[in-house]
Motif scaffolding. Structure first.
Motif, PDB file in Angstrom:
ATOM      1  N   ILE A   1       0.907  -1.161   0.076  1.00  0.00           N
ATOM      2  CA  ILE A   1      -0.039  -0.073  -0.199  1.00  0.00           C
ATOM      3  C   ILE A   1       0.928   1.431   0.162  1.00  0.00           C
ATOM      4  N   PRO A   2       0.628   2.109  -0.927  1.00  0.00           N
ATOM      5  CA  PRO A   2       1.182   3.481  -0.976  1.00  0.00           C
ATOM      6  C   PRO A   2       0.987   4.176   0.316  1.00  0.00           C
ATOM      7  N   MET A   3       1.973   4.653   0.915  1.00  0.00           N
ATOM      8  CA  MET A   3       1.544   5.647   2.013  1.00  0.00           C
ATOM      9  C   MET A   3       2.441   6.713   1.997  1.00  0.00           C
ATOM     10  N   GLN A   4       2.121   7.772   2.626  1.00  0.00           N
ATOM     11  CA  GLN A   4       2.920   9.228   2.732  1.00  0.00           C
ATOM     12  C   GLN A   4       3.564   9.280   4.444  1.00  0.00           C
TER      13      GLN A   4
ATOM     14  N   ASN B   1      11.271   4.211  12.589  1.00  0.00           N
ATOM     15  CA  ASN B   1      10.238   4.112  12.674  1.00  0.00           C
ATOM     16  C   ASN B   1       9.803   5.401  11.932  1.00  0.00           C
ATOM     17  N   ALA B   2       8.489   5.020  11.488  1.00  0.00           N
ATOM     18  CA  ALA B   2       7.895   6.120  10.759  1.00  0.00           C
ATOM     19  C   ALA B   2       6.373   6.085  10.925  1.00  0.00           C
TER      20      ALA B   2
ATOM     21  N   GLY C   1      -6.442   8.712   5.035  1.00  0.00           N
ATOM     22  CA  GLY C   1      -6.983   9.118   6.485  1.00  0.00           C
ATOM     23  C   GLY C   1      -6.588   7.933   7.467  1.00  0.00           C
ATOM     24  N   VAL C   2      -5.910   6.925   6.967  1.00  0.00           N
ATOM     25  CA  VAL C   2      -5.502   5.992   7.907  1.00  0.00           C
ATOM     26  C   VAL C   2      -3.872   6.008   8.325  1.00  0.00           C
ATOM     27  N   LYS C   3      -3.663   6.038   9.559  1.00  0.00           N
ATOM     28  CA  LYS C   3      -2.235   6.344   9.982  1.00  0.00           C
ATOM     29  C   LYS C   3      -1.853   4.775  10.533  1.00  0.00           C
ATOM     30  N   ARG C   4      -0.657   4.518  10.265  1.00  0.00           N
ATOM     31  CA  ARG C   4       0.012   3.313  10.731  1.00  0.00           C
ATOM     32  C   ARG C   4       1.341   3.479  11.127  1.00  0.00           C
ATOM     33  N   ASN C   5       2.045   2.760  12.143  1.00  0.00           N
ATOM     34  CA  ASN C   5       3.483   3.010  12.383  1.00  0.00           C
ATOM     35  C   ASN C   5       4.118   1.956  11.501  1.00  0.00           C
ATOM     36  N   VAL C   6       5.166   2.209  10.921  1.00  0.00           N
ATOM     37  CA  VAL C   6       5.616   1.573  10.013  1.00  0.00           C
ATOM     38  C   VAL C   6       7.279   1.460   9.990  1.00  0.00           C
ATOM     39  N   SER C   7       7.946   0.356  10.041  1.00  0.00           N
ATOM     40  CA  SER C   7       9.108   0.332  10.169  1.00  0.00           C
ATOM     41  C   SER C   7      10.225   0.552   8.713  1.00  0.00           C
ATOM     42  N   LEU C   8      11.043   1.325   9.066  1.00  0.00           N
ATOM     43  CA  LEU C   8      12.170   1.943   7.860  1.00  0.00           C
ATOM     44  C   LEU C   8      13.105   0.996   7.724  1.00  0.00           C
ATOM     45  N   PHE C   9      13.406  -0.242   8.551  1.00  0.00           N
ATOM     46  CA  PHE C   9      14.386  -0.923   8.668  1.00  0.00           C
ATOM     47  C   PHE C   9      14.760  -1.507   7.225  1.00  0.00           C
TER      48      PHE C   9
ATOM     49  N   TYR D   1       6.830   9.321  -0.168  1.00  0.00           N
ATOM     50  CA  TYR D   1       5.948   8.035  -0.104  1.00  0.00           C
ATOM     51  C   TYR D   1       6.713   6.821  -0.441  1.00  0.00           C
ATOM     52  N   VAL D   2       6.250   5.880   0.546  1.00  0.00           N
ATOM     53  CA  VAL D   2       6.793   4.411   0.647  1.00  0.00           C
ATOM     54  C   VAL D   2       5.709   3.466   0.322  1.00  0.00           C
ATOM     55  N   MET D   3       6.298   2.194  -0.343  1.00  0.00           N
ATOM     56  CA  MET D   3       5.346   1.087  -0.381  1.00  0.00           C
ATOM     57  C   MET D   3       5.318   0.534   0.948  1.00  0.00           C
ATOM     58  N   VAL D   4       4.190   0.047   1.659  1.00  0.00           N
ATOM     59  CA  VAL D   4       4.250  -0.703   2.749  1.00  0.00           C
ATOM     60  C   VAL D   4       3.426  -2.044   2.806  1.00  0.00           C
ATOM     61  N   HIS D   5       4.136  -2.863   3.368  1.00  0.00           N
ATOM     62  CA  HIS D   5       3.375  -4.251   3.396  1.00  0.00           C
ATOM     63  C   HIS D   5       3.688  -4.860   4.741  1.00  0.00           C
TER      64      HIS D   5
END
Length: 76
Positions: free
Chosen positions: A5-8, A16-17, A23-31, A43-47
């Motif tokens: 999912i593309p997220m900003q 961590n980002a 409108g949906v926020k998530r904590n995402v690892s940048l590791f 923008y990043v692709m999140v899985h």
């Protein structure tokens, strides 16, 4: 089938980002891509909670357009 999912990125704290999409926020690892590769507003692709790669705003927009088309057809 895996779905990314593309997220900003709205905030960064080390590896961590906080990311947002529609409108949906998530904590995402940048590791997986490194803490210095991404900046706020990128923008990043999140899985499954991980940013897999940085993407352009245009790629993110096109991805969401394709998701919208798929959902429209599935809803018919």
């Amino acid at each position: 089938m895996c779905l990314g999912i593309p997220m900003q990125v709205v905030a960064i704290d080390g590896f961590n980002a906080e990311c947002e999409a529609r409108g949906v926020k998530r904590n995402v690892s940048l590791f997986m891509i490194g803490e210095n590769e991404v900046e706020v507003c990128d923008y990043v692709m999140v899985h499954v909670g991980y940013a897999l790669r940085k993407m352009t705003p245009e790629d993110a927009r096109l991805s969401w357009e394709l998701f919208d088309e798929i959902l429209a057809v599935a809803g018919e």
